[in-house]
Write an enzyme that holds these catalytic residues in place. Structure first.
Site: not given
Length: 207
Positions: A129, A166
């Site tokens: 990710s 993230k």
């Protein structure tokens, strides 16, 4: 520190160290037996016990082992100035990230990579990710523990008791945690205050 170990014992420590790096946990007796080419699990169990007696390994509350000194110098001499940073294993949902039982090893990190006054830890990246941000599956992440962040920081966030890395962005009272990935399956996470910042990713260590 390692001058009092036999060649076999040093081989076992190296095997355990590399197993932790790639698997996030210490090997089982049978896994060590296989790696050392022993014919009996008892021989591997004896090695574990010897390394514990010699203070290379330390038994944890969950029955596993922690490597007390992760580095194995090729020559026993002076070292660069380092501090020990815990490498945390895989964290199950609901279990605190910083629980002692999650520590798999203590890795020596150069003091030049550490800012004074902060606590640090290492985590292993999983998935893709954040591959466009230079974080790939299996990389070690050096994380500075803190509870605030600035836009653009790569953060470790705790959402519904699950940890994720993230990019942090805050705007108009909302927080958007953005993936940076070539895989379009990963989508932004939009939040307000229902999450916790656990730390900032300072360095990505390729292994």
């Amino acid at each position: 520190m390692y001058s009092h170990l036999s060649d076999k014992e040093i081989q076992a420590v190296k095997l355990i160290r590399n197993f932790i790096l790639h698997n996030g946990r210490t090997p089982s007796v049978r896994e060590l037996m296989k790696g050392m080419n022993y014919k009996s699990p008892r021989s591997a169990s004896v090695i574990f016990n010897i390394l514990e007696e010699k203070a290379i390994l330390k038994k944890k509350s969950d029955g596993g082992f922690l490597i007390v000194d992760f580095d194995i110098p090729e020559e026993f001499g002076t070292r660069a100035q380092t501090v020990k940073v815990p490498l945390l294993g895989n964290v199950a949902c609901g279990i605190p990230i910083f629980a002692d039982e999650n520590i798999e090893a203590e890795i020596s990190i150069s003091i030049e990579m550490i800012k004074k006054g902060y606590r640090y830890f290492l985590l292993r990246a999983e998935g893709d990710s954040m591959d466009k941000a230079g974080i790939n599956n299996g990389d070690l992440l050096l994380i500075r523990q803190q509870q605030d962040a600035e836009n653009g920081d790569r953060i470790l966030a705790l959402i519904d008791d699950e940890a994720t890395v993230k990019e942090y962005n805050k705007s108009n009272g909302m927080v958007i945690l953005k993936p940076k990935s070539n895989n379009k399956i990963h989508q932004p996470i939009i939040l307000r205050s229902d999450f916790k910042i656990q730390g900032i990713v300072e360095n990505v260590i390729k292994i």
